[in-house]
Design an enzyme around this catalytic site. Structure first.
Site, PDB file in Angstrom:
ATOM      1  N   THR A 199       0.830  -1.200   0.000  1.00 50.35           N
ATOM      2  CA  THR A 199       0.000   0.000   0.000  1.00 50.35           C
ATOM      3  C   THR A 199       0.864   1.249   0.000  1.00 50.35           C
ATOM      4  O   THR A 199       1.809   1.363   0.767  1.00 50.35           O
ATOM      5  CB  THR A 199      -0.870   0.002   1.269  1.00 50.35           C
ATOM      6  OG1 THR A 199      -1.789  -1.071   1.157  1.00 50.35           O
ATOM      7  CG2 THR A 199      -1.623   1.310   1.429  1.00 50.35           C
ATOM      8  N   GLY A 253      -5.019  -4.472   7.096  1.00 49.10           N
ATOM      9  CA  GLY A 253      -5.990  -3.408   7.298  1.00 49.10           C
ATOM     10  C   GLY A 253      -6.992  -3.662   8.393  1.00 49.10           C
ATOM     11  O   GLY A 253      -7.415  -2.731   9.107  1.00 49.10           O
TER      12      GLY A 253
HETATM   13  N1  ASP Z   1      -3.506  -2.076   4.203  1.00 55.02           N
HETATM   14  C1  ASP Z   1      -3.880  -2.746   2.995  1.00 55.02           C
HETATM   15  C2  ASP Z   1      -5.155  -3.471   3.180  1.00 55.02           C
HETATM   16  O1  ASP Z   1      -5.409  -3.990   4.258  1.00 55.02           O
HETATM   17  C3  ASP Z   1      -2.896  -3.722   2.478  1.00 55.02           C
HETATM   18  C4  ASP Z   1      -1.494  -3.588   2.901  1.00 55.02           C
HETATM   19  O2  ASP Z   1      -1.025  -2.489   3.128  1.00 55.02           O
HETATM   20  O3  ASP Z   1      -0.804  -4.609   2.987  1.00 55.02           O
HETATM   21  O4  ASP Z   1      -5.883  -3.586   2.224  1.00 55.02           O
END
Ligand code: ASP
Length: 340
Positions: A199, A253
């Site tokens: 992300t 997340g």
């Molecule tokens: N935070 C993002 C999500 O949960 C993915 C990640 O950063 O790994 O979709």
């Protein structure tokens, strides 16, 4: 007069000036200097794009959008249409953006549109809403001249998906984004020339001292269809308060949503914690919920305060962030972490 009343009156006479307990808020004096910080090693290139705007007196909101767009337009595992699909084979995008006036826009479960962060900005600027999802978000994007880029997976995502189908097990991988650079300790290019990463969260301050942020992702690869993570949720994946600072997150997340992660980080900075301390408090709050489970996933927070000070903290080692400002032409720093 009752004994109790007399007692209270005596107290009032003895301690006339006991102030109400009050949380002390820091009054941040802005240090008006452009700075851009972004998650992971891949934040280097993202900051460079943002810098083109910040360095010429532009607004932080334009800088973070441009930076986020640049990575959405490359092929990589975790941002934009080249990212890994959900378990049904479709890439679904989550993104949000926030400016210095608490204006914010967000899209979730958006399909076939190349630049979700720009759709989020259009929602922020042209609608009375903050968040559009799925079919409605796509309809809005098409009506605002975004192209339908179709459902075809990138070659990398296609091969990852075929590999995943063999076991069909949803198992988020800690630091998938740094898998290669962990070995070499330097950012490594994938075969297609892109950097592997996760992300993208970018937060910036412009020459006027105003803060903005953007967060964009294709989410956890091979997630359940319809799953939305923290990245498009204001206060979870991104939060900006122009009086105090800004924060963004990367990692699992669900765990960030549980504690309203980036809002927590900003509130801690409001009370005077440094960016790194504020990130650490939010991480410890996640760990406290279930210390055993916390050993199995990664979350990293990244924060910038109004003075231009920055810092990060993660659950696991391996989280990194990139910085660019007048003093630093572009560096990657490892985040401290709770576990070694
Ligand atoms: N935070 C993002 C999500 O949960 C993915 C990640 O950063 O790994 O979709």
């Amino acid at each position: 007069m009752s004994k109790r009343r007399a007692f209270l009156q005596q107290l009032a006479v003895l301690f006339p000036a006991i102030p109400l307990l009050k949380l002390t808020q820091v009054d941040y004096q802005p240090n008006k200097r452009p700075i851009s910080i972004a998650t992971w090693d891949s934040g280097l290139a993202v900051n460079d794009k943002a810098w083109e705007i910040l360095n010429t007196g532009g607004k932080a909101i334009d800088a973070v959008e441009k930076g986020a767009n640049s990575i959405e337009n490359t092929i990589n595992c975790c941002v934009g249409l080249g990212g890994n699909p959900d378990r049904d084979g479709y890439v679904t995008l989550d993104a949000c953006i926030m400016d210095e006036n608490h204006n914010c826009g967000s899209v979730a479960f958006l399909e076939s549109i190349r630049n979700p962060i720009s759709v989020a900005r259009k929602i922020m600027e042209n609608t009375p809403h903050v968040m559009l999802v799925g079919e409605g978000a796509k309809k809005f994007a098409l009506a605002n001249d975004f192209e339908d880029a179709g459902h075809e997976l990138s070659p990398t995502a296609q091969s990852e998906y075929q590999h995943w189908l063999k076991s069909s097990k949803y198992q988020p991988e800690i630091n998938i984004e740094q898998r290669q650079s962990q070995k070499t300790k330097v950012p490594q290019k994938l075969k297609d020339g892109s950097f592997n990463h996760d992300t993208m969260g970018i937060i910036a301050m412009d020459a006027g001292g105003d803060l903005s942020g953007a967060c964009t992702t294709s989410g956890m690869g091979f997630k359940m269809r319809g799953r939305v993570g923290d990245s498009p949720i204001i206060g979870a994946g991104l939060f900006v308060d122009n009086e105090v600072g800004a924060a963004t997150s990367s990692g699992q997340g669900e765990e960030v949503i549980r504690i309203c992660g980036t809002h927590t980080v900003v509130e801690m900075m409001r009370l005077g914690k440094s960016p790194e301390e504020a990130c650490k408090i939010a991480i410890e709050r996640i760990i406290k919920i279930n210390p055993e489970k916390a050993k199995t996933f990664q979350v990293g927070f990244l924060a910038l305060n109004k003075r231009g000070e920055y810092g990060a903290y993660a659950i696991q080692p391996g989280f990194s962030y990139a910085v660019k400002d007048g003093d630093d032409p572009g560096s990657v720093y490892p985040s401290k972490s709770y576990f070694d």
